[in-house]
Design a protein around this motif. Structure first.
Motif, PDB file in Angstrom:
ATOM      1  N   LEU A 142       0.683  -0.991   0.055  1.00  0.00           N
ATOM      2  CA  LEU A 142       0.152   0.007  -0.150  1.00  0.00           C
ATOM      3  C   LEU A 142       0.747   1.494   0.290  1.00  0.00           C
ATOM      4  O   LEU A 142       0.430   2.528  -0.158  1.00  0.00           O
ATOM      5  CB  LEU A 142      -1.314  -0.265   1.118  1.00  0.00           C
ATOM      6  N   GLY A 143       1.712   0.634   0.189  1.00  0.00           N
ATOM      7  CA  GLY A 143       3.274   2.167  -0.082  1.00  0.00           C
ATOM      8  C   GLY A 143       2.574   2.597  -1.186  1.00  0.00           C
ATOM      9  O   GLY A 143       3.109   4.273  -1.350  1.00  0.00           O
ATOM     10  N   ARG A 144       2.826   2.201  -2.164  1.00  0.00           N
ATOM     11  CA  ARG A 144       2.688   3.040  -3.760  1.00  0.00           C
ATOM     12  C   ARG A 144       1.465   3.681  -3.804  1.00  0.00           C
ATOM     13  O   ARG A 144       1.558   4.184  -4.490  1.00  0.00           O
ATOM     14  CB  ARG A 144       1.854   1.337  -4.076  1.00  0.00           C
ATOM     15  N   PHE A 145       0.144   3.563  -2.709  1.00  0.00           N
ATOM     16  CA  PHE A 145      -0.565   4.424  -2.710  1.00  0.00           C
ATOM     17  C   PHE A 145      -0.354   5.846  -1.103  1.00  0.00           C
ATOM     18  O   PHE A 145      -1.125   6.848  -0.952  1.00  0.00           O
ATOM     19  CB  PHE A 145      -1.896   4.106  -2.362  1.00  0.00           C
ATOM     20  N   GLY A 146       1.081   5.880  -0.897  1.00  0.00           N
ATOM     21  CA  GLY A 146       1.382   6.558   0.225  1.00  0.00           C
ATOM     22  C   GLY A 146       0.298   6.612   1.079  1.00  0.00           C
ATOM     23  O   GLY A 146       0.006   7.306   2.654  1.00  0.00           O
ATOM     24  N   ILE A 147      -0.004   4.814   2.123  1.00  0.00           N
ATOM     25  CA  ILE A 147      -0.387   4.684   2.952  1.00  0.00           C
ATOM     26  C   ILE A 147       1.284   3.296   3.362  1.00  0.00           C
ATOM     27  O   ILE A 147       1.149   3.121   3.298  1.00  0.00           O
ATOM     28  CB  ILE A 147      -1.329   3.959   2.312  1.00  0.00           C
ATOM     29  N   SER A 148       0.573   3.732   4.533  1.00  0.00           N
ATOM     30  CA  SER A 148       1.675   3.454   5.246  1.00  0.00           C
ATOM     31  C   SER A 148       1.209   1.491   6.365  1.00  0.00           C
ATOM     32  O   SER A 148       0.059   1.893   6.947  1.00  0.00           O
ATOM     33  CB  SER A 148       2.159   3.661   7.008  1.00  0.00           C
ATOM     34  N   GLU A 149       1.792   0.700   5.763  1.00  0.00           N
ATOM     35  CA  GLU A 149       1.457  -0.330   6.721  1.00  0.00           C
ATOM     36  C   GLU A 149       2.830  -0.440   7.501  1.00  0.00           C
ATOM     37  O   GLU A 149       3.447  -1.666   7.631  1.00  0.00           O
ATOM     38  CB  GLU A 149       1.563  -1.189   5.260  1.00  0.00           C
TER      39      GLU A 149
END
Length: 165
Positions: free
Chosen positions: A116-123
Motif C-alpha cells: 500500500l506504500g505505492r498509494f502513500g498508505i503506511s503499513e
C-alpha cells in the motif's frame, strides 16, 4: 428471520460467507501480484523480520506470493475452498506471529503485506496489523467450516453431479 436462524445460516454458509471468501481471495490476488512483480523488494522485507535464514529468503520471497496467487484464485472461484481457506488461516497466524515478534523486539518497518506504500498508505508493523491478520484468520476459519459455498465451482460441480443421480 430471527437472530438464531441468521447465525445458523451464516455458519452453514450463506451469501455473506461467499462474499467474504471472494473478497479475501481478491486480497490475496492483489497482494501476491505486487510481490511477484518486485520479488527482490519483498525479499528485503522478509529479511527485515529476521526470522528466516538468509539462504532461504529468496525461496520464501518467491513461494509466498505464488502461494497467495494460487490461494486467491481458489478462493475467488470457489475451488478447493476448505484446503485453501485452511492454508490461508495458517498463513494469517504465521504473519501475525512474525509481526508480534518484531514488535516485541522494538522494530518498526513496512510489513510488506499489501504494497500500500505505492498509494502513500503506511503499513508499518503495529498491533493494529496483528489484529487485522487475526480478524482475517477468523474469517478464513468461518469459510473453512462452512458446509456450503455459494457462487463456487464446488457448488456448481455438486449441482451437476446431483442432476445425474
Amino acid at each position: 428471520m430471527d437472530l438464531r436462524s441468521a447465525a445458523k445460516s451464516f455458519l452453514y454458509g450463506n451469501r455473506t460467507i461467499a462474499l467474504l471468501r471472494m473478497l479475501l481471495g481478491a486480497m490475496f490476488l492483489y497482494s501476491g501480484y505486487f510481490k511477484v512483480l518486485d520479488f527482490a523488494s519483498f525479499a528485503r522485507t522478509i529479511d527485515l523480520y529476521g526470522l528466516v535464514p538468509g539462504v532461504v529468503i529468496p525461496y520464501a520471497a518467491l513461494t509466498i506470493p505464488v502461494l497467495e496467487l494460487i490461494l486467491g484464485l481458489f478462493l475467488v472461484t470457489g475451488y478447493q475452498v476448505r484446503p485453501a481457506s485452511f492454508i490461508s488461516l495458517l498463513m494469517m497466524l504465521v504473519f501475525s506471529a512474525a509481526i508480534s515478534i518484531n514488535l516485541a523486539r522494538g522494530k518498526t518497518f513496512d510489513c510488506g503485506c499489501f504494497e500500500l506504500g505505492r498509494f502513500g498508505i503506511s503499513e508499518d508493523i503495529s498491533y493494529r496489523l496483528v489484529l487485522r491478520d487475526l480478524a482475517m484468520a477468523v474469517v478464513f476459519y468461518l469459510v473453512f467450516n462452512a458446509k456450503r459455498h455459494f457462487y463456487s465451482l464446488e457448488n456448481l460441480i455438486e449441482k451437476r453431479r446431483l442432476r445425474h443421480v
